[in-house]
Every structure is written in structure tokens, then in C-alpha cells.
Design a protein around this motif. Structure first.
Motif, PDB file in Angstrom:
ATOM      1  N   ARG A   1      18.011  42.365  66.521  1.00  0.00           N
ATOM      2  CA  ARG A   1      17.895  43.013  65.217  1.00  0.00           C
ATOM      3  C   ARG A   1      16.756  44.038  65.216  1.00  0.00           C
ATOM      4  NH1 ARG A   1      14.263  41.857  60.159  1.00  0.00           N
ATOM      5  NH2 ARG A   1      14.698  43.887  59.293  1.00  0.00           N
TER       6      ARG A   1
ATOM      7  N   ALA B   1      22.341  38.332  60.372  1.00  0.00           N
ATOM      8  CA  ALA B   1      23.247  37.281  59.923  1.00  0.00           C
ATOM      9  C   ALA B   1      23.431  36.210  61.000  1.00  0.00           C
ATOM     10  CB  ALA B   1      24.600  37.885  59.551  1.00  0.00           C
ATOM     11  N   ALA B   2      23.431  36.628  62.266  1.00  0.00           N
ATOM     12  CA  ALA B   2      23.553  35.659  63.358  1.00  0.00           C
ATOM     13  C   ALA B   2      22.344  34.730  63.383  1.00  0.00           C
ATOM     14  CB  ALA B   2      23.690  36.394  64.688  1.00  0.00           C
ATOM     15  N   ALA B   3      21.159  35.290  63.166  1.00  0.00           N
ATOM     16  CA  ALA B   3      19.951  34.453  63.094  1.00  0.00           C
ATOM     17  C   ALA B   3      20.063  33.472  61.933  1.00  0.00           C
ATOM     18  CB  ALA B   3      18.712  35.335  62.941  1.00  0.00           C
TER      19      ALA B   3
ATOM     20  N   GLY C   1      17.883  30.697  69.974  1.00  0.00           N
ATOM     21  CA  GLY C   1      18.971  31.473  69.380  1.00  0.00           C
ATOM     22  C   GLY C   1      18.476  32.442  68.320  1.00  0.00           C
TER      23      GLY C   1
ATOM     24  N   ALA D   1      18.583  36.606  68.491  1.00  0.00           N
ATOM     25  CA  ALA D   1      19.240  37.386  67.449  1.00  0.00           C
ATOM     26  C   ALA D   1      18.267  38.339  66.763  1.00  0.00           C
ATOM     27  CB  ALA D   1      19.872  36.450  66.417  1.00  0.00           C
TER      28      ALA D   1
ATOM     29  N   GLY E   1      24.237  42.556  61.338  1.00  0.00           N
ATOM     30  CA  GLY E   1      24.998  41.483  61.976  1.00  0.00           C
ATOM     31  C   GLY E   1      24.112  40.535  62.761  1.00  0.00           C
ATOM     32  N   PHE E   2      23.131  41.069  63.472  1.00  0.00           N
ATOM     33  CA  PHE E   2      22.217  40.207  64.216  1.00  0.00           C
ATOM     34  C   PHE E   2      21.332  39.389  63.268  1.00  0.00           C
ATOM     35  CE2 PHE E   2      22.856  43.362  67.763  1.00  0.00           C
ATOM     36  CZ  PHE E   2      23.479  42.461  68.621  1.00  0.00           C
TER      37      PHE E   2
ATOM     38  N   ALA F   1      18.999  36.691  57.455  1.00  0.00           N
ATOM     39  CA  ALA F   1      18.293  35.711  58.279  1.00  0.00           C
ATOM     40  C   ALA F   1      17.644  34.646  57.411  1.00  0.00           C
ATOM     41  CB  ALA F   1      17.252  36.418  59.143  1.00  0.00           C
TER      42      ALA F   1
ATOM     43  N   ALA G   1      22.803  32.284  60.656  1.00  0.00           N
ATOM     44  CA  ALA G   1      23.805  31.269  60.996  1.00  0.00           C
ATOM     45  C   ALA G   1      23.209  30.182  61.876  1.00  0.00           C
ATOM     46  CB  ALA G   1      24.993  31.932  61.690  1.00  0.00           C
ATOM     47  N   VAL G   2      22.372  30.588  62.831  1.00  0.00           N
ATOM     48  CA  VAL G   2      21.716  29.596  63.687  1.00  0.00           C
ATOM     49  C   VAL G   2      20.809  28.703  62.850  1.00  0.00           C
ATOM     50  CG1 VAL G   2      20.119  29.260  65.603  1.00  0.00           C
ATOM     51  CG2 VAL G   2      21.844  31.062  65.733  1.00  0.00           C
TER      52      VAL G   2
END
Length: 201
Positions: free
Chosen positions: A67, A41-43, A59, A63, A38-39, A103, A45-46
Motif C-alpha cells: 500500500r 483492504a487486504a490488510a 500478512g 499488504a 485494495g492492499f 485497513a 481482511a487479515v
């Protein structure tokens, strides 16, 4: 040639309190692995939505730091809670790859698909080399000039500048790391001495 991997014992010690808390709360290692994905994926997304610059770099760095923490904690929690298993090792490896792919996918917003695909493929090579060595009985070879941590740093540089050169360095550095690990494995497997069969940086 071991890069930032030499900091792993220090980093694991810093996470000791978090690890003990997770064990006390009964958090499963697989849950931590999923959080790491998830982290990642957050990276991604940023990288996809934010324009290159300091806010995007901050950001992505946050993330990816989370991770990396998950990548360290899932194995530690598994050992300390008595939940270590051979299949857990497989889940851990898959989690690492999926987090990295998630990522890197964010780079497609501004980098060419061919370059991102090449970087993603090259990023897997160090792990494949290490896994091949483990399968041959040489132990898990770690470290190298561009390992997992260095690849995260390079993605932060990409988020800061948007320069595709960062992904090229990631790809070439990953390839070099795989070659370095294979050279270590070759030396280890050719030496019959038992204390040299396991290669650790």
C-alpha cells in the motif's frame, strides 16, 4: 519530529525500476491508487479474519508495504508520464484515506468500535492540517512523529498482539502530528520571507 518520512527519498529511489516499468507499460496513476486501496483492504481482511500473532503481523506488513509503495508510485508515475493533474491530486488524497480506513476496519474484529472510530478520525487530522496549509499557500507540510508510515507500523503491532493500546497510540500520535504540522504552518505563514513560505522537512 519527521519520523520515518525522512526515508521517503531513499524508498522512492528503491522503487525507481518499478516506476519506470509502470510508465513504460502505460499504467495510469489512478490504477495504482486503486491498487493501494485494495492492499489496504487486504490488510483489513487479515486483521479481521486472522488471529493475532506472527502470521497475521506478516500478512498485514506485506499488504501495508504494498500500500505504501502504491502511495509513492502513483504520484511518481503521474509526473514521469506527463499525466499529472490537479484532480489527480484529489484522487490521490481520497485513495490514501480509503486505504487507511479499509485497513483500520479490520481492527473491529477485536477492538471496540469507539476506539477504532476514534483512531480513524485522528488518522485523518495530519492530512487535513497539511491540506489546509497548502490551501493557504504554505506548501504541503509532511512528516511528524506519527505519519502514514508510522501508522502502518502500529497496525502491524496490533496484528501481532491484538492489544488495543496500539490503536490508542495511533490516535494520540496522529493528534500530536497534526499539532506539530499546524505549529509549522503557523510559523511559516507568519514569516513574510518567500523562501520560508514552503515548509518541507
Amino acid at each position: 519530529m519527521n519520523g520515518l518520512y525522512t526515508l521517503k527519498p531513499w524508498y522512492a529511489a528503491r522503487l525507481g525500476g518499478v516506476r519506470r516499468l509502470l510508465v513504460t507499460r502505460g499504467v495510469r496513476p489512478g490504477t495504482i491508487t486503486l491498487a493501494g486501496i485494495g492492499f489496504g483492504a487486504a490488510a483489513g481482511a487479515v486483521l479481521w479474519f486472522a488471529a493475532p500473532g506472527p502470521p497475521a503481523a506478516l500478512g498485514v506488513a506485506a499488504a501495508l508495504a504494498a500500500r505504501l509503495a502504491c502511495a509513492n508510485l502513483d504520484g511518481g508515475v503521474a509526473r514521469e508520464s506527463g499525466r499529472r493533474s490537479r484532480f489527480g491530486f484529489v484522487v490521490n488524497e481520497l485513495g490514501d484515506r480509503l486505504a487507511e480506513y479499509a485497513a483500520l476496519a479490520g481492527c473491529l474484529a477485536i477492538a471496540s468500535p469507539a476506539l477504532v472510530a476514534g483512531a480513524a478520525l485522528a488518522a485523518t487530522l495530519p492530512s487535513w492540517a497539511a491540506l489546509a496549509g497548502a490551501a493557504a499557500g504554505a506548501g504541503r507540510v509532511q512528516g511528524g512523529p506519527v505519519g502514514k508510515t508510522e501508522r502502518c507500523v502500529l497496525l502491524v503491532g496490533f496484528a501481532l498482539t491484538g492489544w488495543s493500546a496500539w490503536l490508542l497510540v495511533l490516535a494520540l500520535g496522529s493528534l500530536l502530528t497534526a499539532v506539530v504540522r499546524l505549529a509549522r504552518l503557523r510559523a511559516s505563514l507568519r514569516d513574510p520571507s518567500p523562501d520560508l513560505r514552503v515548509v518541507r522537512p
